[in-house]
Design a protein around this motif. Structure first.
Motif, PDB file in Angstrom:
ATOM      1  N   TRP A  18       0.776  -1.226   0.163  1.00 32.06           N
ATOM      2  CA  TRP A  18      -0.069   0.006  -0.080  1.00 32.06           C
ATOM      3  C   TRP A  18       0.813   1.336  -0.089  1.00 32.06           C
ATOM      4  O   TRP A  18       0.812   2.107  -0.826  1.00 32.06           O
ATOM      5  N   ASP A  19       2.012   1.295   0.839  1.00 27.00           N
ATOM      6  CA  ASP A  19       2.699   2.395   0.918  1.00 27.00           C
ATOM      7  C   ASP A  19       3.766   2.687   0.026  1.00 27.00           C
ATOM      8  O   ASP A  19       4.353   3.883  -0.106  1.00 27.00           O
ATOM      9  N   TYR A  20       4.083   1.563  -0.838  1.00 24.31           N
ATOM     10  CA  TYR A  20       5.115   1.698  -1.826  1.00 24.31           C
ATOM     11  C   TYR A  20       4.525   1.387  -3.451  1.00 24.31           C
ATOM     12  O   TYR A  20       5.155   1.118  -4.178  1.00 24.31           O
ATOM     13  N   TRP A  21       3.215   2.049  -3.527  1.00 24.04           N
ATOM     14  CA  TRP A  21       2.666   1.605  -4.889  1.00 24.04           C
ATOM     15  C   TRP A  21       3.413   2.318  -5.963  1.00 24.04           C
ATOM     16  O   TRP A  21       3.387   1.739  -7.003  1.00 24.04           O
ATOM     17  N   TYR A  22       4.036   3.563  -5.741  1.00 26.01           N
ATOM     18  CA  TYR A  22       4.846   4.191  -6.788  1.00 26.01           C
ATOM     19  C   TYR A  22       5.934   3.393  -7.302  1.00 26.01           C
ATOM     20  O   TYR A  22       6.515   3.298  -8.488  1.00 26.01           O
ATOM     21  N   LEU A  23       6.320   2.381  -6.391  1.00 28.48           N
ATOM     22  CA  LEU A  23       7.726   1.733  -6.773  1.00 28.48           C
ATOM     23  C   LEU A  23       7.102   0.294  -7.953  1.00 28.48           C
ATOM     24  O   LEU A  23       7.918   0.148  -8.569  1.00 28.48           O
ATOM     25  N   MET A  24       5.895   0.228  -7.821  1.00 27.94           N
ATOM     26  CA  MET A  24       5.284  -0.804  -8.679  1.00 27.94           C
ATOM     27  C   MET A  24       5.194  -0.299 -10.152  1.00 27.94           C
ATOM     28  O   MET A  24       4.888  -1.012 -11.028  1.00 27.94           O
ATOM     29  N   LEU A  25       5.353   1.108 -10.290  1.00 30.15           N
ATOM     30  CA  LEU A  25       5.299   1.632 -11.707  1.00 30.15           C
ATOM     31  C   LEU A  25       6.854   0.945 -12.278  1.00 30.15           C
ATOM     32  O   LEU A  25       6.874   1.081 -13.576  1.00 30.15           O
ATOM     33  N   LEU A  26       7.706   0.893 -11.693  1.00 29.58           N
ATOM     34  CA  LEU A  26       9.080   0.351 -12.122  1.00 29.58           C
ATOM     35  C   LEU A  26       9.066  -1.118 -13.031  1.00 29.58           C
ATOM     36  O   LEU A  26       9.300  -0.975 -14.032  1.00 29.58           O
ATOM     37  N   PRO A  27       8.475  -1.950 -12.232  1.00 34.70           N
ATOM     38  CA  PRO A  27       8.564  -3.245 -13.222  1.00 34.70           C
ATOM     39  C   PRO A  27       7.588  -3.142 -14.225  1.00 34.70           C
ATOM     40  O   PRO A  27       7.864  -3.780 -15.359  1.00 34.70           O
ATOM     41  N   LEU A  28       6.427  -2.433 -13.916  1.00 39.17           N
ATOM     42  CA  LEU A  28       5.479  -2.094 -15.206  1.00 39.17           C
ATOM     43  C   LEU A  28       6.161  -1.475 -16.635  1.00 39.17           C
ATOM     44  O   LEU A  28       5.963  -2.011 -17.488  1.00 39.17           O
ATOM     45  N   ALA A  29       6.988  -0.400 -16.071  1.00 40.25           N
ATOM     46  CA  ALA A  29       7.621   0.350 -17.274  1.00 40.25           C
ATOM     47  C   ALA A  29       8.751  -0.721 -17.884  1.00 40.25           C
ATOM     48  O   ALA A  29       8.736  -0.787 -19.097  1.00 40.25           O
ATOM     49  N   LEU A  30       9.532  -1.452 -16.954  1.00 44.70           N
ATOM     50  CA  LEU A  30      10.391  -2.423 -17.717  1.00 44.70           C
ATOM     51  C   LEU A  30       9.829  -3.480 -18.466  1.00 44.70           C
ATOM     52  O   LEU A  30      10.151  -3.792 -19.596  1.00 44.70           O
ATOM     53  N   LEU A  31       8.629  -4.079 -17.876  1.00 44.94           N
ATOM     54  CA  LEU A  31       8.084  -5.108 -18.754  1.00 44.94           C
ATOM     55  C   LEU A  31       7.445  -4.728 -19.911  1.00 44.94           C
ATOM     56  O   LEU A  31       7.330  -5.361 -20.937  1.00 44.94           O
ATOM     57  N   VAL A  32       6.729  -3.764 -20.017  1.00 42.57           N
ATOM     58  CA  VAL A  32       6.296  -2.869 -21.085  1.00 42.57           C
ATOM     59  C   VAL A  32       7.440  -2.528 -22.276  1.00 42.57           C
ATOM     60  O   VAL A  32       7.241  -2.942 -23.378  1.00 42.57           O
ATOM     61  N   SER A  33       8.387  -2.246 -21.611  1.00 47.00           N
ATOM     62  CA  SER A  33       9.424  -1.871 -22.671  1.00 47.00           C
ATOM     63  C   SER A  33       9.888  -3.293 -23.258  1.00 47.00           C
ATOM     64  O   SER A  33      10.245  -3.447 -24.412  1.00 47.00           O
ATOM     65  N   VAL A  34      10.213  -4.487 -22.529  1.00 52.84           N
ATOM     66  CA  VAL A  34      10.613  -5.532 -22.944  1.00 52.84           C
ATOM     67  C   VAL A  34       9.714  -6.205 -23.939  1.00 52.84           C
ATOM     68  O   VAL A  34      10.214  -6.706 -25.182  1.00 52.84           O
ATOM     69  N   VAL A  35       8.429  -6.210 -23.706  1.00 52.92           N
ATOM     70  CA  VAL A  35       7.353  -6.820 -24.721  1.00 52.92           C
ATOM     71  C   VAL A  35       7.323  -5.827 -25.928  1.00 52.92           C
ATOM     72  O   VAL A  35       7.428  -6.682 -27.094  1.00 52.92           O
ATOM     73  N   TYR A  36       7.235  -4.540 -25.884  1.00 52.59           N
ATOM     74  CA  TYR A  36       7.350  -3.487 -27.101  1.00 52.59           C
ATOM     75  C   TYR A  36       8.679  -3.645 -27.836  1.00 52.59           C
ATOM     76  O   TYR A  36       8.536  -4.053 -29.084  1.00 52.59           O
ATOM     77  N   LYS A  37       9.688  -3.858 -27.162  1.00 55.09           N
ATOM     78  CA  LYS A  37      10.898  -3.858 -27.974  1.00 55.09           C
ATOM     79  C   LYS A  37      11.227  -5.446 -28.407  1.00 55.09           C
ATOM     80  O   LYS A  37      11.838  -5.631 -29.668  1.00 55.09           O
ATOM     81  N   ALA A  38      10.534  -6.335 -27.931  1.00 57.95           N
ATOM     82  CA  ALA A  38      10.720  -7.804 -28.546  1.00 57.95           C
ATOM     83  C   ALA A  38       9.933  -7.730 -29.921  1.00 57.95           C
ATOM     84  O   ALA A  38      10.241  -8.397 -30.768  1.00 57.95           O
ATOM     85  N   MET A  39       8.620  -6.826 -29.940  1.00 54.66           N
ATOM     86  CA  MET A  39       8.021  -6.838 -31.153  1.00 54.66           C
ATOM     87  C   MET A  39       8.908  -6.136 -32.315  1.00 54.66           C
ATOM     88  O   MET A  39       8.775  -6.421 -33.485  1.00 54.66           O
TER      89      MET A  39
END
Lengths: 80, 209
Positions: A18-39
């Motif tokens: 709950w208190d560290y929700w903003y850190l959860m944007l990091l894996p989101l950004a990383l995984l979106v980058s991986v999937v997008y660039k894999a395409m």
């Protein structure tokens, strides 16, 4: 402590997340980058560099967006 | 087989991509692309469940793990529409109450058996909410439109979510629920891009970059 003992991963929401929700944007950004660039990339050896660049662009965009919204709030606060 | 005409039909590639994220690339022989694109999407989906709990996946038409119905009851001259997860299986007349109103004995299907009740509200029938008002159900569960694009893994997660709800596992709320819904829906939307990309590569129409 009791919440931690009763915690069942994948069933219950992450304890303490709950208190560290903003850190959860990091894996989101990383995984979106991986999937997008894999395409997008044609050679697998290009992938790490391209993913790193896309990830950094995401983070910089998030920070600029946060700074922009902060400035906007200051302007709104002074105008009312 | 990175460019040019593929030997695999684009339709087969599209179906494979829908069944499992990245499987379309695998059919095209692009193993590294399948690993990173498919693996990334599945990781994103599972991380969403890890952050918010399995109940972040809500299958439309279900409430607390059970099928949700709209039930019509006549009360005097009025017809009331009431949501319920306990459908009526049998109705019979049961005499009159002290005020002279007709009474009805109703048997309802409940988890693990049948429950009987006596009421003066005459039941007129019930319908599954997805058949009664699908657009309003989906409108109240918009994240699902993104989540379902991950394919059968979303349906499996939805089934497990229903089992968890029936066992009394609580839903997450506020920030964690939003983050979990965001992760799972973004995974679905990325899978849509992957399906389109794999299909166009199969038809030899991949955009040169």
């Amino acid at each position: 402590m009791m919440a931690l003992l009763a915690y069942a991963p994948m069933l219950d929401p992450l304890v303490g997340g709950w208190d560290y929700w903003y850190l959860m944007l990091l894996p989101l950004a990383l995984l979106v980058s991986v999937v997008y660039k894999a395409m997008r990339v044609e050679e697998p050896k290009e992938l790490p560099r391209q993913v790193t660049r896309a990830f950094l662009k995401f983070i910089i965009a998030f920070l600029l967006l946060a700074a922009g919204l902060w400035v906007l709030m200051l302007i709104v606060e002074r105008s009312v | 087989m990175e460019s040019g005409e593929s030997k695999v039909s684009p339709v087969i590639v599209a179906i494979a991509s829908i069944i499992l994220p990245g499987m379309g690339y695998l059919l095209l022989g692009q193993k590294w692309r399948a690993f990173f694109a498919g693996g990334g999407i599945i990781t994103l989906f599972l991380l969403g469940i890890f952050f918010a709990g399995i109940r972040v996946i809500n299958l439309p038409g279900y409430q607390d793990g059970y099928l949700s119905y709209v039930e019509a009851r006549r009360v005097g001259e009025m017809v009331h529409l009431v949501p319920t997860t306990q459908p009526i299986v049998e109705v019979r007349e049961a005499g009159r109450d002290l005020a002279g109103r007709a009474q009805y004995a109703i048997k309802r299907k409940v988890p693990g058996g049948v429950r009987e009740e006596i009421t003066t509200e005459r039941p007129m029938g019930h319908r599954w909410v997805m058949l009664y008002s699908p657009m309003s159900v989906l409108g109240g569960n918009l994240w699902f439109l993104g989540q379902i694009l991950t394919g059968p893994i979303c349906l499996v997660a939805g089934y497990l979510s229903n089992l968890a709800a029936q066992a009394g596992v609580a839903k997450s709320y506020a920030r964690l629920a939003d983050i979990g819904a965001l992760y799972t829906a973004v995974a679905g939307m990325l899978n849509l891009l992957v399906i389109i990309d794999a299909t166009s590569r199969a038809s030899g129409k991949a955009v040169r970059r």
